[in-house]
Design a protein around this motif. Structure first.
Motif, PDB file in Angstrom:
ATOM      1  N   ALA A  15      34.561 -73.811  75.184  1.00  0.00           N
ATOM      2  CA  ALA A  15      34.654 -72.355  75.319  1.00  0.00           C
ATOM      3  C   ALA A  15      35.710 -72.015  76.354  1.00  0.00           C
ATOM      4  CB  ALA A  15      33.309 -71.777  75.739  1.00  0.00           C
ATOM      5  N   THR A  16      36.555 -71.026  76.052  1.00  0.00           N
ATOM      6  CA  THR A  16      37.644 -70.664  76.955  1.00  0.00           C
ATOM      7  C   THR A  16      37.405 -69.328  77.656  1.00  0.00           C
ATOM      8  OG1 THR A  16      38.866 -69.620  75.154  1.00  0.00           O
ATOM      9  CG2 THR A  16      39.325 -71.946  75.617  1.00  0.00           C
ATOM     10  N   GLU A  17      36.425 -68.531  77.187  1.00  0.00           N
ATOM     11  CA  GLU A  17      36.133 -67.255  77.852  1.00  0.00           C
ATOM     12  C   GLU A  17      34.683 -66.871  77.635  1.00  0.00           C
ATOM     13  OE1 GLU A  17      37.596 -63.914  74.700  1.00  0.00           O
ATOM     14  OE2 GLU A  17      39.182 -64.917  75.857  1.00  0.00           O
ATOM     15  N   LEU A  18      34.199 -65.957  78.468  1.00  0.00           N
ATOM     16  CA  LEU A  18      32.792 -65.550  78.412  1.00  0.00           C
ATOM     17  C   LEU A  18      32.633 -64.152  79.002  1.00  0.00           C
ATOM     18  CD1 LEU A  18      29.732 -66.314  78.013  1.00  0.00           C
ATOM     19  CD2 LEU A  18      29.792 -67.097  80.412  1.00  0.00           C
ATOM     20  N   LEU A  19      31.922 -63.287  78.275  1.00  0.00           N
ATOM     21  CA  LEU A  19      31.510 -61.982  78.813  1.00  0.00           C
ATOM     22  C   LEU A  19      30.206 -62.166  79.564  1.00  0.00           C
ATOM     23  CD1 LEU A  19      32.272 -59.588  75.814  1.00  0.00           C
ATOM     24  CD2 LEU A  19      33.260 -59.437  78.112  1.00  0.00           C
ATOM     25  N   THR A  20      30.191 -61.774  80.829  1.00  0.00           N
ATOM     26  CA  THR A  20      28.995 -61.949  81.639  1.00  0.00           C
ATOM     27  C   THR A  20      28.881 -60.799  82.630  1.00  0.00           C
ATOM     28  OG1 THR A  20      27.785 -63.533  83.035  1.00  0.00           O
ATOM     29  CG2 THR A  20      30.186 -63.413  83.330  1.00  0.00           C
ATOM     30  N   GLU A  21      28.033 -60.942  83.634  1.00  0.00           N
ATOM     31  CA  GLU A  21      27.751 -59.843  84.560  1.00  0.00           C
ATOM     32  C   GLU A  21      27.785 -60.343  85.995  1.00  0.00           C
ATOM     33  OE1 GLU A  21      23.828 -57.223  85.606  1.00  0.00           O
ATOM     34  OE2 GLU A  21      24.378 -57.332  83.474  1.00  0.00           O
ATOM     35  N   VAL A  22      28.307 -59.492  86.892  1.00  0.00           N
ATOM     36  CA  VAL A  22      28.358 -59.831  88.313  1.00  0.00           C
ATOM     37  C   VAL A  22      26.972 -59.653  88.925  1.00  0.00           C
ATOM     38  CG1 VAL A  22      29.349 -59.243  90.556  1.00  0.00           C
ATOM     39  CG2 VAL A  22      30.769 -59.141  88.489  1.00  0.00           C
ATOM     40  N   VAL A  23      26.478 -60.685  89.589  1.00  0.00           N
ATOM     41  CA  VAL A  23      25.168 -60.628  90.250  1.00  0.00           C
ATOM     42  C   VAL A  23      25.318 -60.180  91.696  1.00  0.00           C
ATOM     43  CG1 VAL A  23      23.169 -61.980  90.983  1.00  0.00           C
ATOM     44  CG2 VAL A  23      24.196 -62.389  88.732  1.00  0.00           C
ATOM     45  N   SER A  24      26.303 -60.746  92.400  1.00  0.00           N
ATOM     46  CA  SER A  24      26.504 -60.393  93.810  1.00  0.00           C
ATOM     47  C   SER A  24      27.953 -60.614  94.197  1.00  0.00           C
ATOM     48  CB  SER A  24      25.586 -61.215  94.723  1.00  0.00           C
ATOM     49  OG  SER A  24      25.907 -62.594  94.634  1.00  0.00           O
ATOM     50  N   CYS A  25      28.362 -59.942  95.294  1.00  0.00           N
ATOM     51  CA  CYS A  25      29.736 -60.055  95.804  1.00  0.00           C
ATOM     52  C   CYS A  25      29.696 -59.935  97.318  1.00  0.00           C
ATOM     53  CB  CYS A  25      30.617 -58.967  95.192  1.00  0.00           C
ATOM     54  SG  CYS A  25      32.303 -58.921  95.849  1.00  0.00           S
ATOM     55  N   HIS A  26      30.181 -60.950  98.010  1.00  0.00           N
ATOM     56  CA  HIS A  26      30.139 -60.957  99.476  1.00  0.00           C
ATOM     57  C   HIS A  26      31.488 -61.405 100.045  1.00  0.00           C
ATOM     58  CE1 HIS A  26      25.781 -60.382  99.399  1.00  0.00           C
ATOM     59  NE2 HIS A  26      25.701 -61.380  98.516  1.00  0.00           N
ATOM     60  N   PRO A  27      31.924 -60.805 101.160  1.00  0.00           N
ATOM     61  CA  PRO A  27      33.160 -61.245 101.817  1.00  0.00           C
ATOM     62  C   PRO A  27      33.067 -62.723 102.207  1.00  0.00           C
ATOM     63  CG  PRO A  27      32.434 -59.151 102.706  1.00  0.00           C
ATOM     64  CD  PRO A  27      31.301 -59.657 101.859  1.00  0.00           C
ATOM     65  N   ALA A  28      34.171 -63.434 102.099  1.00  0.00           N
ATOM     66  CA  ALA A  28      34.177 -64.861 102.410  1.00  0.00           C
ATOM     67  C   ALA A  28      35.584 -65.297 102.764  1.00  0.00           C
ATOM     68  CB  ALA A  28      33.641 -65.659 101.223  1.00  0.00           C
ATOM     69  N   GLN A  29      35.689 -66.513 103.213  1.00  0.00           N
ATOM     70  CA  GLN A  29      36.996 -67.106 103.520  1.00  0.00           C
ATOM     71  C   GLN A  29      37.101 -68.469 102.857  1.00  0.00           C
ATOM     72  OE1 GLN A  29      37.260 -66.979 107.868  1.00  0.00           O
ATOM     73  NE2 GLN A  29      38.586 -65.180 107.705  1.00  0.00           N
ATOM     74  N   LEU A  30      38.332 -68.846 102.538  1.00  0.00           N
ATOM     75  CA  LEU A  30      38.579 -70.116 101.871  1.00  0.00           C
ATOM     76  C   LEU A  30      39.707 -70.852 102.575  1.00  0.00           C
ATOM     77  CD1 LEU A  30      38.144 -72.025  99.382  1.00  0.00           C
ATOM     78  CD2 LEU A  30      39.949 -70.703  98.240  1.00  0.00           C
ATOM     79  N   LYS A  31      39.474 -72.110 102.894  1.00  0.00           N
ATOM     80  CA  LYS A  31      40.520 -72.942 103.488  1.00  0.00           C
ATOM     81  C   LYS A  31      41.337 -73.563 102.365  1.00  0.00           C
ATOM     82  CE  LYS A  31      38.022 -74.043 107.744  1.00  0.00           C
ATOM     83  NZ  LYS A  31      37.460 -75.125 108.608  1.00  0.00           N
ATOM     84  N   VAL A  32      42.648 -73.351 102.401  1.00  0.00           N
ATOM     85  CA  VAL A  32      43.539 -73.875 101.366  1.00  0.00           C
ATOM     86  C   VAL A  32      44.639 -74.696 102.009  1.00  0.00           C
ATOM     87  CG1 VAL A  32      43.068 -71.962  99.794  1.00  0.00           C
ATOM     88  CG2 VAL A  32      44.978 -71.794 101.404  1.00  0.00           C
ATOM     89  N   GLU A  33      45.288 -75.528 101.188  1.00  0.00           N
ATOM     90  CA  GLU A  33      46.405 -76.342 101.660  1.00  0.00           C
ATOM     91  C   GLU A  33      47.547 -76.200 100.676  1.00  0.00           C
ATOM     92  OE1 GLU A  33      47.466 -81.006 102.717  1.00  0.00           O
ATOM     93  OE2 GLU A  33      45.389 -80.309 102.743  1.00  0.00           O
ATOM     94  N   ASN A  34      48.728 -75.826 101.182  1.00  0.00           N
ATOM     95  CA  ASN A  34      49.898 -75.631 100.345  1.00  0.00           C
ATOM     96  C   ASN A  34      51.077 -76.378 100.945  1.00  0.00           C
ATOM     97  OD1 ASN A  34      51.690 -74.708  98.408  1.00  0.00           O
ATOM     98  ND2 ASN A  34      51.958 -72.706  99.359  1.00  0.00           N
ATOM     99  N   GLU A  35      51.566 -77.390 100.214  1.00  0.00           N
ATOM    100  CA  GLU A  35      52.677 -78.224 100.677  1.00  0.00           C
ATOM    101  C   GLU A  35      52.388 -78.821 102.050  1.00  0.00           C
ATOM    102  OE1 GLU A  35      56.187 -75.884 100.492  1.00  0.00           O
ATOM    103  OE2 GLU A  35      56.274 -75.853  98.308  1.00  0.00           O
ATOM    104  N   GLY A  36      51.151 -79.288 102.222  1.00  0.00           N
ATOM    105  CA  GLY A  36      50.759 -79.956 103.451  1.00  0.00           C
ATOM    106  C   GLY A  36      50.351 -79.039 104.587  1.00  0.00           C
ATOM    107  N   LYS A  37      50.513 -77.724 104.404  1.00  0.00           N
ATOM    108  CA  LYS A  37      50.145 -76.775 105.449  1.00  0.00           C
ATOM    109  C   LYS A  37      48.801 -76.138 105.133  1.00  0.00           C
ATOM    110  CE  LYS A  37      54.907 -75.603 106.705  1.00  0.00           C
ATOM    111  NZ  LYS A  37      55.915 -74.501 106.857  1.00  0.00           N
TER     112      LYS A  37
END
Length: 412
Positions: free
Chosen positions: A11-33
């Motif tokens: 399956a490549t797509e799905l219609l669904t429903e949002v249960v909750s949404c909360h502010p958050a942060q994500l640690k990422v790495e791009n070209e070693g930084k």
């Protein structure tokens, strides 16, 4: 409960429903930084995006047009990190990055197949595996896998691919007698509910949460690239599956064509030609080093032969190294002469050496290093290191000439 992506891996797509949404942060790495991105954690009623698990990385995709940057499993839930918020209760269309997903399916199912025959043919147990960005690695609990054994495993798995063997997904409970018969590395501490079994018909049954092909024919082919020594007396088996094999062949052919053009010979002669070039380069490097040493001695002798040579000598040479500078310092004898020598790019980075009377070098070495925006250390009348702002070399010369002038006036 299995996610929709686990119930239907295609399956490549799905219609669904949002249960909750909360502010958050994500640690990422791009070209070693590494950096931290602010966004929102979204929980959906169901998802077509697979959260990381079972050695398989998470999916990428979109919720409406908003990119999903990470999907993680938290207990029974899949948490989607996105840069924009969604209202709880809102209906949303979730789409998966199919190319990434199908690649992961091919590598993961390929791993199950290779693992099964490494065990059944030779008793090599899989202790871990890694789905890499370019190639995947299976860690086998054996100190050695011979070339013949690797070739036999590759031949057998590709035969099964040609036989169009079905891959079935089943759910069983932990009290089912089959639970103790299937291959497993154990369940997560927070697991609840039925256990998902990936069953390669007649070949292997294994507990797994990942996404898989429904038939081995979708793997296309498997290529075992080789082995390398692993940790704790184990062996790493390196392999490619599906589209990665085709990509690898294309890249190899491009490399072959490029080498043919550069070396002016056929592919069967590339190794011999490169070997000759390497030997020639080593010989040239040796000759250049000898010439550089001779030039260093000549430079020192020329300075010493001057009647009005003074107590300060400065030199920059683009082609040079630490040995070149130290030979000059050794030949000139720096007990009463201050030397400032540099090699490398005239405006950016290079190496420097300050040599001379120990008291002066100890006092002004750190200052020279600071002006050149470098790092260095010194002892016994020499301070040397790396410079990042060689364009400020003239400033160092002015400083050192003033130092020599002050010493001369004091002695007079």
């Amino acid at each position: 409960m299995a996610f929709y992506c686990q119930r239907d891996c295609y399956a490549t797509e799905l219609l669904t429903e949002v249960v909750s949404c909360h502010p958050a942060q994500l640690k990422v790495e791009n070209e070693g930084k590494k950096s931290t991105v602010s966004g929102f954690n979204i929980l959906l009623k169901d998802t077509v995006l697979f959260p990381e698990g079972g050695g398989q990385p998470d999916d990428r995709g979109f919720i409406h047009e908003v990119p999903v940057l990470r999907v993680t499993r938290q207990g029974p839930d899949a948490v989607h990190f996105v840069p924009s918020p969604f209202e709880p209760g809102a209906g949303v269309l979730v789409k998966v990055d199919w190319n990434r997903r199908f690649d992961h399916m091919q590598q993961h199912s390929g791993q199950h197949l290779v693992t099964a025959f490494a065990d059944s043919l030779y008793g090599f147990k899989t202790t871990s595996w890694e789905l890499g960005r370019q190639r995947s690695v299976i860690e086998l609990d054996t100190p050695l896998v011979t070339v013949q054994q690797a070739e036999a495993i590759e031949k057998t798995v590709n035969q099964k691919i040609r036989e169009h063997v079905p891959v079935n997904v089943r759910l069983i409970t932990v009290d089912n007698p089959e639970f103790n018969k299937v291959r497993s590395h154990g369940l997560p501490d927070d697991h609840a509910g039925p256990v998902r079994i990936i069953d390669i018909e007649g070949v292997d049954a294994n507990m797994c949460c990942g996404t898989h092909v429904r038939n081995l024919s979708d793997l296309q082919m498997i290529k075992i690239l080789g082995t390398e020594k692993g940790k704790k007396n184990k062996t790493n088996l390196i392999f490619l599956s599906g589209q990665r094999v085709l990509k690898y062949v294309s890249q190899s052919y491009y490399t072959e064509k490029t080498l043919t053009s550069l070396l002016k010979n056929g592919p069967e002669e590339h190794i011999e030609a490169v070997d000759k070039l390497q030997k020639s380069v080593k010989a040239l490097q040796k000759n250049n080093l000898n010439l550089l040493r001779d030039f260093a001695i000549l430079t020192a002798e020329t300075f010493k032969s001057k009647v009005d040579r003074g107590k300060f000598f400065s030199l920059h040479r683009k082609e040079g190294n630490n040995e070149f500078m130290n030979i000059i310092a050794n030949e000139i004898k720096t007990e009463d002469t201050l030397l400032f020598l540099t090699v490398g790019d005239e405006k950016t980075s290079g190496l420097f050496l300050l040599a001379g009377p120990p008291g002066i070098v100890k006092k002004f070495g750190p200052r020279v290093c600071e002006i050149l925006d470098g790092k260095g250390a010194g002892k016994c009348g020499r301070f040397q290191g790396k410079a990042n702002k060689m364009r400020q070399r003239a400033e160092v010369e002015i400083l050192l000439q003033e130092v020599i002038s002050n010493v001369k006036r004091t002695q007079e």
